[in-house]
Design a protein around this motif. Sequence first.
Motif, PDB file in Angstrom:
ATOM      1  N   ASP A  69       0.767  -1.130  -0.004  1.00 34.88           N
ATOM      2  CA  ASP A  69       0.138  -0.034   0.031  1.00 34.88           C
ATOM      3  C   ASP A  69       0.799   1.181  -0.192  1.00 34.88           C
ATOM      4  O   ASP A  69       0.617   2.312  -0.632  1.00 34.88           O
ATOM      5  N   LYS A  70       1.834   1.291   0.919  1.00 36.65           N
ATOM      6  CA  LYS A  70       2.819   2.342   0.993  1.00 36.65           C
ATOM      7  C   LYS A  70       4.144   1.812   0.653  1.00 36.65           C
ATOM      8  O   LYS A  70       4.514   0.874   1.574  1.00 36.65           O
ATOM      9  N   PRO A  71       5.073   2.303  -0.590  1.00 34.91           N
ATOM     10  CA  PRO A  71       6.182   1.691  -0.701  1.00 34.91           C
ATOM     11  C   PRO A  71       7.056   2.188   0.507  1.00 34.91           C
ATOM     12  O   PRO A  71       7.203   3.114   1.056  1.00 34.91           O
ATOM     13  N   LEU A  72       8.148   1.028   0.820  1.00 33.75           N
ATOM     14  CA  LEU A  72       8.943   1.238   1.875  1.00 33.75           C
ATOM     15  C   LEU A  72      10.146   2.221   1.605  1.00 33.75           C
ATOM     16  O   LEU A  72      10.393   2.998   2.385  1.00 33.75           O
ATOM     17  N   THR A  73      10.720   2.000   0.427  1.00 34.71           N
ATOM     18  CA  THR A  73      11.845   2.994  -0.227  1.00 34.71           C
ATOM     19  C   THR A  73      11.356   2.994  -1.625  1.00 34.71           C
ATOM     20  O   THR A  73      10.118   2.693  -2.096  1.00 34.71           O
ATOM     21  N   GLN A  74      12.348   3.874  -2.359  1.00 38.55           N
ATOM     22  CA  GLN A  74      11.956   4.000  -3.845  1.00 38.55           C
ATOM     23  C   GLN A  74      11.931   3.128  -4.664  1.00 38.55           C
ATOM     24  O   GLN A  74      11.329   3.186  -5.674  1.00 38.55           O
ATOM     25  N   LYS A  75      12.557   1.945  -4.110  1.00 34.85           N
ATOM     26  CA  LYS A  75      12.591   0.490  -5.006  1.00 34.85           C
ATOM     27  C   LYS A  75      11.773  -0.440  -4.392  1.00 34.85           C
ATOM     28  O   LYS A  75      11.603  -1.261  -5.305  1.00 34.85           O
ATOM     29  N   LYS A  76      11.370  -0.335  -3.297  1.00 38.29           N
ATOM     30  CA  LYS A  76      10.750  -1.682  -2.910  1.00 38.29           C
ATOM     31  C   LYS A  76       9.384  -1.330  -2.662  1.00 38.29           C
ATOM     32  O   LYS A  76       8.647  -0.524  -2.070  1.00 38.29           O
ATOM     33  N   PHE A  77       8.518  -1.842  -3.755  1.00 40.02           N
ATOM     34  CA  PHE A  77       7.134  -1.493  -4.077  1.00 40.02           C
ATOM     35  C   PHE A  77       6.249  -2.889  -3.595  1.00 40.02           C
ATOM     36  O   PHE A  77       5.123  -2.709  -3.550  1.00 40.02           O
ATOM     37  N   PHE A  78       7.040  -4.116  -3.544  1.00 36.93           N
ATOM     38  CA  PHE A  78       6.341  -5.471  -3.357  1.00 36.93           C
ATOM     39  C   PHE A  78       6.764  -6.185  -2.189  1.00 36.93           C
ATOM     40  O   PHE A  78       7.926  -5.672  -1.754  1.00 36.93           O
ATOM     41  N   SER A  79       6.046  -6.880  -1.691  1.00 40.31           N
ATOM     42  CA  SER A  79       6.441  -7.882  -0.517  1.00 40.31           C
ATOM     43  C   SER A  79       6.097  -9.054  -0.843  1.00 40.31           C
ATOM     44  O   SER A  79       5.209  -9.444  -1.747  1.00 40.31           O
ATOM     45  N   ILE A  80       6.893 -10.126  -0.344  1.00 39.43           N
ATOM     46  CA  ILE A  80       6.533 -11.485  -0.849  1.00 39.43           C
ATOM     47  C   ILE A  80       5.535 -12.111   0.295  1.00 39.43           C
ATOM     48  O   ILE A  80       5.681 -11.990   1.528  1.00 39.43           O
ATOM     49  N   GLU A  81       4.513 -12.569  -0.347  1.00 40.04           N
ATOM     50  CA  GLU A  81       3.271 -12.914   0.507  1.00 40.04           C
ATOM     51  C   GLU A  81       3.370 -14.277   1.028  1.00 40.04           C
ATOM     52  O   GLU A  81       2.992 -14.876   2.002  1.00 40.04           O
ATOM     53  N   LYS A  82       4.044 -15.383  -0.034  1.00 44.24           N
ATOM     54  CA  LYS A  82       4.054 -16.719  -0.040  1.00 44.24           C
ATOM     55  C   LYS A  82       4.798 -17.402  -0.803  1.00 44.24           C
ATOM     56  O   LYS A  82       5.247 -16.842  -1.901  1.00 44.24           O
ATOM     57  N   VAL A  83       5.670 -18.372  -0.200  1.00 41.82           N
ATOM     58  CA  VAL A  83       6.686 -19.009  -1.032  1.00 41.82           C
ATOM     59  C   VAL A  83       5.721 -20.104  -1.833  1.00 41.82           C
ATOM     60  O   VAL A  83       5.255 -21.207  -0.825  1.00 41.82           O
ATOM     61  N   LEU A  84       5.633 -20.325  -2.947  1.00 46.28           N
ATOM     62  CA  LEU A  84       4.775 -21.507  -3.617  1.00 46.28           C
ATOM     63  C   LEU A  84       5.554 -22.655  -3.819  1.00 46.28           C
ATOM     64  O   LEU A  84       4.940 -23.641  -3.740  1.00 46.28           O
ATOM     65  N   PHE A  85       6.844 -22.583  -4.455  1.00 44.25           N
ATOM     66  CA  PHE A  85       7.815 -23.873  -4.618  1.00 44.25           C
ATOM     67  C   PHE A  85       9.148 -23.514  -4.154  1.00 44.25           C
ATOM     68  O   PHE A  85       9.725 -22.278  -4.224  1.00 44.25           O
ATOM     69  N   GLN A  86       9.611 -24.462  -3.133  1.00 45.02           N
ATOM     70  CA  GLN A  86      10.931 -24.037  -2.680  1.00 45.02           C
ATOM     71  C   GLN A  86      11.827 -25.033  -3.564  1.00 45.02           C
ATOM     72  O   GLN A  86      11.352 -26.226  -3.795  1.00 45.02           O
ATOM     73  N   ILE A  87      13.025 -24.359  -4.149  1.00 47.02           N
ATOM     74  CA  ILE A  87      13.952 -25.133  -4.886  1.00 47.02           C
ATOM     75  C   ILE A  87      14.482 -26.275  -4.307  1.00 47.02           C
ATOM     76  O   ILE A  87      14.599 -27.421  -5.074  1.00 47.02           O
ATOM     77  N   ASP A  88      14.622 -26.405  -3.212  1.00 48.78           N
ATOM     78  CA  ASP A  88      15.459 -27.535  -2.701  1.00 48.78           C
ATOM     79  C   ASP A  88      14.509 -28.664  -1.921  1.00 48.78           C
ATOM     80  O   ASP A  88      15.025 -29.609  -1.336  1.00 48.78           O
ATOM     81  N   ASN A  89      13.188 -28.212  -1.852  1.00 48.57           N
ATOM     82  CA  ASN A  89      12.321 -28.875  -1.034  1.00 48.57           C
ATOM     83  C   ASN A  89      11.344 -29.657  -2.117  1.00 48.57           C
ATOM     84  O   ASN A  89      10.304 -29.307  -2.219  1.00 48.57           O
ATOM     85  N   ILE A  90      11.801 -30.677  -3.104  1.00 53.49           N
ATOM     86  CA  ILE A  90      10.952 -31.234  -3.745  1.00 53.49           C
ATOM     87  C   ILE A  90      10.322 -32.463  -3.542  1.00 53.49           C
ATOM     88  O   ILE A  90      11.312 -33.424  -2.847  1.00 53.49           O
ATOM     89  N   ILE A  91       9.156 -32.558  -3.767  1.00 58.23           N
ATOM     90  CA  ILE A  91       8.367 -33.848  -3.118  1.00 58.23           C
ATOM     91  C   ILE A  91       7.793 -34.490  -4.293  1.00 58.23           C
ATOM     92  O   ILE A  91       7.319 -34.235  -5.347  1.00 58.23           O
TER      93      ILE A  91
END
Length: 132
Positions: free
Chosen positions: A83-105
Amino acid sequence: MRVFKQIPGLALLRKRPQNQIPFSLAVGQVIKSSDATTREVKVIKMELDDYLKMYFNKSFVFETVDKNSSSKKGDIVLVRKLDKPLTQKKFFSIEKVLFQIDNIIDPITGKKISHDQDEIKKHLEQLSQLYN
């Protein structure tokens, strides 16, 4: 100045302003973790070329905030616009990790896949005994 505005094709040369964000929710891949809570995420979006009437991939690289520090390089993540950017470059936040690269099932057995070569050979021997 009016003369330059009338030149055909000049609009193609103009760049998109840096602060214009093309989406509010996206799926991307973490390409770099520069800080404890800062990640660089690459998002690919399909954009229409008006001249060719075809869609092409266009990639965007954003600095995002990972409050939980749960993502690593290579992970596929869901990013949401702040909603409010933290800095001039940071407009997004990571909400959820969908797939972890080293945790393959494995979807069939439901077990975590190991990258150990001895276990892979043992698994292949078991499969060859089943089918012979």
